[in-house]
Design a protein around this motif. Structure first.
Motif, mmCIF file in Angstrom:
data_model
loop_
_atom_site.group_PDB
_atom_site.id
_atom_site.type_symbol
_atom_site.label_atom_id
_atom_site.label_comp_id
_atom_site.label_asym_id
_atom_site.label_seq_id
_atom_site.Cartn_x
_atom_site.Cartn_y
_atom_site.Cartn_z
ATOM 1 N N VAL A 89 0.839 -1.199 0.000
ATOM 2 C CA VAL A 89 0.000 0.000 0.000
ATOM 3 C C VAL A 89 0.873 1.248 0.000
ATOM 4 C CG1 VAL A 89 -1.623 1.365 1.372
ATOM 5 C CG2 VAL A 89 -1.993 -1.092 1.056
ATOM 6 N N ARG A 90 1.906 1.259 0.817
ATOM 7 C CA ARG A 90 2.813 2.405 0.867
ATOM 8 C C ARG A 90 3.443 2.666 -0.501
ATOM 9 N NH1 ARG A 90 5.220 4.586 5.286
ATOM 10 N NH2 ARG A 90 4.688 2.719 6.486
ATOM 11 N N ALA A 91 3.891 1.593 -1.153
ATOM 12 C CA ALA A 91 4.525 1.739 -2.466
ATOM 13 C C ALA A 91 3.523 2.247 -3.500
ATOM 14 C CB ALA A 91 5.108 0.397 -2.910
ATOM 15 N N SER A 92 2.288 1.758 -3.431
ATOM 16 C CA SER A 92 1.257 2.191 -4.372
ATOM 17 C C SER A 92 0.947 3.682 -4.201
ATOM 18 C CB SER A 92 -0.016 1.365 -4.173
ATOM 19 O OG SER A 92 -1.053 1.813 -5.014
ATOM 20 N N HIS A 136 -7.716 5.540 -0.989
ATOM 21 C CA HIS A 136 -7.146 4.527 -0.082
ATOM 22 C C HIS A 136 -8.198 4.085 0.932
ATOM 23 C CE1 HIS A 136 -4.545 2.622 2.854
ATOM 24 N NE2 HIS A 136 -4.764 3.589 3.741
ATOM 25 N N TYR A 137 -8.922 5.029 1.511
ATOM 26 C CA TYR A 137 -9.938 4.684 2.502
ATOM 27 C C TYR A 137 -11.135 3.979 1.864
ATOM 28 C CZ TYR A 137 -7.524 7.537 6.008
ATOM 29 O OH TYR A 137 -6.612 8.050 6.900
ATOM 30 N N ILE A 138 -11.496 4.371 0.657
ATOM 31 C CA ILE A 138 -12.584 3.678 -0.047
ATOM 32 C C ILE A 138 -12.193 2.219 -0.291
ATOM 33 C CG2 ILE A 138 -13.849 3.534 -2.235
ATOM 34 C CD1 ILE A 138 -13.743 6.608 -2.361
ATOM 35 N N ASP A 139 -10.936 1.997 -0.661
ATOM 36 C CA ASP A 139 -10.464 0.628 -0.894
ATOM 37 C C ASP A 139 -10.473 -0.181 0.406
ATOM 38 O OD1 ASP A 139 -10.116 1.222 -3.558
ATOM 39 O OD2 ASP A 139 -7.956 1.589 -3.384
ATOM 40 N N GLY A 190 -15.397 -0.079 -0.822
ATOM 41 C CA GLY A 190 -16.369 0.705 -1.570
ATOM 42 C C GLY A 190 -17.431 1.384 -0.729
ATOM 43 N N ASP A 191 -17.400 1.205 0.583
ATOM 44 C CA ASP A 191 -18.387 1.849 1.457
ATOM 45 C C ASP A 191 -17.980 3.312 1.643
ATOM 46 O OD1 ASP A 191 -19.861 2.858 3.651
ATOM 47 O OD2 ASP A 191 -20.164 0.839 4.444
ATOM 48 N N LEU A 192 -18.636 4.198 0.892
ATOM 49 C CA LEU A 192 -18.247 5.602 0.879
ATOM 50 C C LEU A 192 -18.423 6.254 2.246
ATOM 51 C CD1 LEU A 192 -17.317 8.112 -0.647
ATOM 52 C CD2 LEU A 192 -19.694 8.486 -1.347
#
Length: 211
Positions: free
Chosen positions: A34-37, A157-160, A164-166
């Motif tokens: 995740v950090r690299a992405s 990042h938070y959506i992922d 998908g829960d906005l």
């Protein structure tokens, strides 16, 4: 005249120094992947246009959003630069640009130099720990593209994380996960002020491009 100008400058400084009403993401451990992405997302080459394929669609969106934003951001050149940058950065992160406008309305009231009581900065109210986690010391969270890029990537990042829960993703963005007030404010601002339906011609072009 000089006295009036001096008062105006003092008022402007006061408005810029007012704390934002939101913005308190909580620092969490990031996996190496995740950090690299996120780091790759920050490193992408800046693009000075929207993500629209057709110039007519871009012009229509910018004209309409500029009209809606005019009272909050009176300078037209500043407004168009802001909207152009926002549309590109939101789209490349996989975030609806109109949603990001709603988030900014709630987070900072479109104040570039807003600072929250917990230290979140800029339009999208990014916490400084993100610079240490995925950025570099040269990143200025009050700089337009830097702030919008961080904000869009963090929201994605938070959506992922929330699959998908906005509403839960927005709660994480604000540091108020589990409480409905903030997500309701953002979605309400998005739908009331920034929801955008393209013209019939634009919709026809979009349909044709998918067929």
């Amino acid at each position: 005249m000089h006295k009036t100008k001096h008062i105006g400058l003092l008022l402007a400084a006061l408005l810029l120094s007012l704390p934002a009403h939101a913005g308190g993401q909580r620092e969490e451990a990031l996996s190496a992947n995740v950090r690299a992405s996120l780091q790759r997302g920050l490193a992408d080459t800046p693009i000075t246009r929207t993500a629209f394929t057709h110039a007519a669609d871009e012009n229509a969106w910018l004209k309409e959003m500029s009209r809606r934003l005019a009272k909050r951001m009176p300078d037209e050149a500043e407004r168009l630069e802001f909207l152009t940058t926002l549309h590109w950065e939101a789209s490349r992160a996989g975030v609806d640009p109109q949603l990001l406008l709603g988030l900014i309305q709630v987070e900072s009231g479109f104040r570039k130099y807003a600072v929250s009581p917990v230290g979140a900065r800029g339009y999208t109210q990014v916490m400084p720990f993100w610079v240490k986690a995925i950025g570099n010391p040269d990143h200025n969270l009050f700089q337009l593209r830097t702030n919008l890029r961080y904000g869009a990537l963090i929201l994605r990042h938070y959506i992922d994380i929330e699959r998908g829960d906005l509403y839960r993703a927005l709660g994480r963005f604000n540091g108020s996960l589990g409480r409905p007030e903030y997500p309701n404010l953002v979605v309400g601002a998005w739908k009331r002020h920034w929801d955008y339906v393209p013209s019939t011609r634009s919709a026809e072009r979009s349909t044709a491009s998918r067929s």
